[in-house]
Design a protein around this motif. Structure first.
Motif, mmCIF file in Angstrom:
data_model
loop_
_atom_site.group_PDB
_atom_site.id
_atom_site.type_symbol
_atom_site.label_atom_id
_atom_site.label_comp_id
_atom_site.label_asym_id
_atom_site.label_seq_id
_atom_site.Cartn_x
_atom_site.Cartn_y
_atom_site.Cartn_z
ATOM 1 N N GLN A 190 0.717 -1.292 -0.131
ATOM 2 C CA GLN A 190 0.068 -0.061 0.057
ATOM 3 C C GLN A 190 1.000 1.485 0.021
ATOM 4 O OE1 GLN A 190 -2.109 -0.801 3.509
ATOM 5 N NE2 GLN A 190 -3.509 -2.142 2.774
ATOM 6 N N LEU A 191 0.359 2.342 -0.625
ATOM 7 C CA LEU A 191 1.039 3.642 -0.818
ATOM 8 C C LEU A 191 1.332 4.226 0.521
ATOM 9 C CD1 LEU A 191 2.192 6.167 -2.408
ATOM 10 C CD2 LEU A 191 -0.254 6.698 -2.637
ATOM 11 N N ILE A 192 0.301 3.990 1.434
ATOM 12 C CA ILE A 192 0.456 4.603 2.818
ATOM 13 C C ILE A 192 1.748 4.282 3.427
ATOM 14 C CG2 ILE A 192 -0.722 2.713 4.300
ATOM 15 C CD1 ILE A 192 -2.298 5.009 5.675
ATOM 16 N N THR A 193 2.390 3.287 3.193
ATOM 17 C CA THR A 193 3.743 2.753 3.772
ATOM 18 C C THR A 193 4.847 3.968 3.403
ATOM 19 O OG1 THR A 193 4.318 1.544 1.926
ATOM 20 C CG2 THR A 193 3.254 0.398 3.783
ATOM 21 N N SER A 194 4.677 4.741 2.553
ATOM 22 C CA SER A 194 5.511 5.740 2.245
ATOM 23 C C SER A 194 5.527 6.629 3.311
ATOM 24 C CB SER A 194 5.704 6.165 0.671
ATOM 25 O OG SER A 194 5.641 5.271 -0.086
ATOM 26 N N LEU A 195 4.591 6.809 4.102
ATOM 27 C CA LEU A 195 4.537 7.980 4.861
ATOM 28 C C LEU A 195 5.702 7.666 6.072
ATOM 29 C CD1 LEU A 195 0.873 8.592 5.554
ATOM 30 C CD2 LEU A 195 2.327 10.272 4.695
ATOM 31 N N GLN A 196 5.969 6.434 6.322
ATOM 32 C CA GLN A 196 6.995 6.175 7.337
ATOM 33 C C GLN A 196 8.139 5.372 6.708
ATOM 34 O OE1 GLN A 196 5.483 3.940 10.605
ATOM 35 N NE2 GLN A 196 3.827 5.690 10.997
ATOM 36 N N ASN A 197 8.431 5.843 5.424
ATOM 37 C CA ASN A 197 9.490 5.080 4.452
ATOM 38 C C ASN A 197 9.702 3.614 4.730
ATOM 39 O OD1 ASN A 197 11.685 5.110 2.853
ATOM 40 N ND2 ASN A 197 13.053 5.700 4.502
ATOM 41 N N ILE A 198 8.514 2.798 4.710
ATOM 42 C CA ILE A 198 8.693 1.531 4.844
ATOM 43 C C ILE A 198 8.540 0.819 3.467
ATOM 44 C CG2 ILE A 198 7.293 -0.574 5.780
ATOM 45 C CD1 ILE A 198 6.383 1.335 8.096
#
Length: 824
Positions: free
Chosen positions: A649-657
């Protein structure tokens, strides 16, 4: 003399002479009468001399000049029997047949003279007065049984009347007794020509030519006509010895028609090009030298249409036909049938159907007509009507041919041809399973039929079984003649099986044999597309009420592939990216990569290296995969990625995962109607979480009709994660879902290779999440797909999804659109 005396006495009475005066004048009367007798004798001698000179002149070949003299002499002495006889004969020689019969009808003309009667009979025959001519010849034959010419005349008149049996009965004794006489041989040749016994004509003419060092033009030309009728038009044209331009053009037109027939029989494209090309040159010359009102012009135009058709120049056939229509020139039905085929070839099935229907009442037993009509209806998307037409033709053609001369009934090739077309048309209508069933039933009755075996091989190919198709094609090839190999089916099977080197190996010989016929043109075009540049581009927008998906987001992805290198390799560029808004803020990510792919014999792998970026960092991303086929049915697809952007999921980029992944799918594809598959996925997140996914599906066609299908796909999947739900991304400890996906696809419009299709999918089933229980999951989508041509297609899709996330049902709406170029 009596007339002279009467005239003198009349004058004496008119003058009122007395008896004495009459006695005085008597010496004068006697002197006058003697003078008149002397003058009459001198006149008769002069007429006889001029008559004899005219006869000699006629015998020397100047019958017309002689007839002028005899006409004048008849004015002087109209009751002269000898003069009447000679004038009748010479008038017939000069071709003045009506005058000859008029003279023969006079009372003073001798009726017991053989030559006079024969000449009158000859003139009557020339005037097509066959009954009168036969009676005259018969009278002459009775008068002089020692003269055979009258019997020959009787035979010729009977031949003119079409009574060949009686004519032959008279001719055979003449040939036996007077074999060396050229007139008899000429008459026999004429009888043979009228009976259409061309071999006999040539035999008689060859005999005459052998005995005449310098054969007359008449004999040479009769031989030329006989050769032309026999089909030896080249020899006929060289044999002809005359200056008649019409005859020369007719022979040239016949020669052009012969070249057309050779082109139709040629088995190689090179030979067909040569013969049809030569025919075109000859016929164009004839057309240029004649007028539209000339029958030769019309015949040459019809044969020219066939020559163009043999050269696969369908557009020129249509243009030529439409020009002939403009000048109001009708063409024969056999040529009109080829025109209908040409309209079909240039994608004008409506006009083709009209011509086929016009011909149906005049050529009801021509198989090409019903075959063409069925294809015209099919290409107008009147599928049911086309099936009905070809099925009726198949039914009307008996399976076996029986005759009193046949001890064993023979297979009717027409029945097989119609059955083959009926089966293939099911395949064209996306019903290959029906096609296979029909072909299998026909092959059970005719296992050695090469055409049926080729068709079955292509059916296997359409159903996704290239190896089985190859085996069937080898069986088909074993029943072919050596000069019929290789076939286009060989090339197609090698191509679809990924054995491009093998396909290229058969292409050269195949092109030399079949040339630029429509199936070959389509194959070469598809081959060029499949091996050339390819690209796909898609983008999408998404709106959601879920905190994990984002309030809105956008995504895009594109590939550009190079043409095939060495039939195996492609270089490509891959780019992808997405961005979105979440409760925790906005984020984005992207990849730009270079890759190489290998694909041969249905075994392939690919790898790419690229730069992955997000707001926090840029890093190297590597992905690779393989696609392996085991036989016709088993397929294994495996891929791995050091930074999976497509399934994380794109949301992982919020925490650089990030997440490394490996995915595998093993499927068993039974046919185009049914397949089952199992999948495995493993994800290793940089936050320490490990996810495992197992899935399974069964795809089954529930309903298939031309342009319409319904599929049902039961599905199941489950996943588990090593970490708990306390992640920025949706991460259930355990979850599972099962349900059925129904797909309805409808080809709304289609014209040849262009079509517009609509598709609706609906999925519904329970979704279970550990610690949150079970809820309902629903997914539905609507897609439009527009195939512009074989190279280019566009699509759009709207999806609505509802699923529980941590016990709360959230939904999202997604709109996706894209295009493909060169990807078939």
């Amino acid at each position: 003399m009596k007339t002279l005396y009467r005239s003198v006495f009349r004058k004496m009475l008119i003058c009122g002479m007395t008896r004495n005066s009459r006695s005085q004048i008597l010496p004068l009367v006697l002197l006058t009468a003697a003078s008149a007798v002397l003058c009459a004798a001198q006149s008769n001698m002069q007429v006889s001399s001029e008559r004899e000179a005219a006869v000699v002149r006629a015998r020397d070949g100047d019958a017309q000049g002689a007839l002028v003299i005899l006409r004048r002499l008849l004015l002087q002495d109209p009751d002269n029997a000898r003069l009447l006889a000679d004038t009748t004969i010479i008038a017939s020689w000069a071709g003045e047949d009506s005058y000859a019969l008029e003279l023969y009808g006079q009372l003073s003309t001798p009726k017991n003279d053989f030559d006079v009667i024969s000449s009158a009979a000859h003139s009557a025959r020339n005037l097509h007065l066959y009954d009168q001519a036969f009676d005259l010849y018969h009278r002459a034959a009775i008068l002089r049984p020692d003269r055979w010419q009258a019997l020959l005349g009787e035979a010729m008149v009977l031949t003119d009347k079409g009574d060949y049996k009686q004519a032959d009965a008279l001719m055979q004794p003449l040939l036996h007794d007077h074999m060396e006489d050229l007139e008899v041989e000429s008459g026999a040749a004429y009888l043979c020509m009228r009976k259409n016994d061309i071999a006999c004509v040539i035999d008689m003419d060859q005999r005459r030519i052998a005995r005449m060092p310098h054969a007359s033009a008449e004999i040479q030309n009769q031989m030329a006509e006989a050769l032309a009728r026999l089909g030896a038009n080249t020899l006929a044209k060289t044999t002809y010895d005359g200056s008649d331009q019409q005859q020369i053009l007719r022979l040239q037109a016949d020669l052009g028609a012969e070249q057309v027939r050779w082109a139709e029989a040629d088995r190689t494209w090179t030979a067909r090009q040569t013969d049809a090309g030569q025919a075109l040159v000859l016929l164009d010359q004839v057309i240029a030298a004649t007028k539209p009102s000339d029958p030769i012009w019309k015949q040459a135009q019809s044969d020219r249409l066939l020559a163009l058709a043999n050269l696969n120049r369908a557009g020129d056939v249509v243009r030529s036909f439409e020009h002939l229509q403009q000048v109001k020139t009708d063409i024969p039905d056999y040529a009109l049938l080829r025109v209908a085929d040409a309209y079909l070839a240039i994608h004008n099935p409506a006009r083709a159907e009209g011509l086929y229907r016009r011909l149906a009442s005049r050529m009801p037993h021509d198989p090409d007509l019903w075959s063409g009509l069925a294809y015209a209806q099919f290409e107008r998307e009147r599928i049911s009507s086309s099936f009905a037409t070809i099925d009726r033709a198949w039914k009307d053609a008996p399976q076996l041919l029986q005759s009193k001369d046949l001890r064993v009934p023979q297979t009717n090739e027409l029945n097989t041809a119609f059955g083959l077309q009926a089966a293939e048309m099911r395949g064209y209508a996306d019903l290959p399973h029906e096609e296979q069933k029909m072909l299998s039933e026909m092959l059970a009755a005719a296992p050695a039929n090469a055409s049926l075996n080729h068709a079955l091989a292509m059916t296997y190919l359409a159903r996704g079984w290239p190896l089985r198709a190859g085996r069937q094609e080898r069986i088909a090839d074993s029943f072919e003649q050596p000069d019929e190999l290789p076939t286009i089916e060989d090339a197609k099977i090698f191509e679809q099986a990924g054995k491009r080197d093998c396909a290229d190996a058969v292409l050269g010989p195949l092109l030399r044999r079949v040339g630029n016929n429509p199936p070959m043109i389509r194959y070469l075009r598809d081959r060029a597309i499949e091996r050339g540049w390819q690209s796909d581009v898609q983008g999408g927008f998404e709106w959601s009420s879920s905190r994990f998906i984002g309030t809105n987001s956008q995504s895009s992805e594109a590939h550009l592939y190079s043409p095939l290198i060495d039939n195996r390799w492609r270089a490509y560029i891959h780019s992808s990216g997405d961005n979105g808004e979440f409760l925790g803020g906005e984020t984005w990510r992207s990849r730009g990569a270079l890759g190489m792919s290998f694909d041969y014999a249905r075994q392939g792998f690919w790898a790419e290296v690229g730069a992955d970026q997000n707001p926090a960092e840029a890093k190297l991303g590597v992905a690779a995969g393989t696609n392996l086929w085991f036989g016709d049915h088993w397929n294994l697809n495996v891929k791995g990625d050091t930074d999976d952007l497509s399934q994380v999921q794109l949301i992982t980029s919020l925490q650089n995962i990030h997440a490394r992944s490996v995915n595998a799918n093993l499927s068993l594809r039974q046919s185009d109607l049914s397949s089952v598959g199992a999948g495995f996925g493993r994800f290793l997140f940089t936050d320490g979480n490990q996810r495992t996914i197992i899935s399974g599906s069964w795809d089954q066609r529930a309903w298939t009709a031309p342009r319409f299908l319904i599929s049902i796909s039961p599905q199941f999947w489950t996943s588990w994660n090593s970490k708990d739900e306390n992640r920025v991304y949706f991460n259930p400890r355990r979850d599972a879902s099962g349900g059925a996906l129904a797909t309805l696809r409808w080809i709304t419009w289609r014209r040849y290779e262009s079509n517009f299709a609509q598709q609706i999918t609906v999925f519904s089933g329970p979704y279970w999440q550990e610690n949150y229980g079970t809820g309902a999951a629903v997914n539905t989508s609507y897609m439009q797909n527009w195939v512009i041509n074989r190279r280019f297609a566009v699509f759009d899709k709207v999806t609505w999804n509802s699923q529980p996330y941590d016990g709360s049902n959230d939904h999202y709406t997604d709109v996706t659109f894209g295009l493909t170029w060169g990807i078939q």
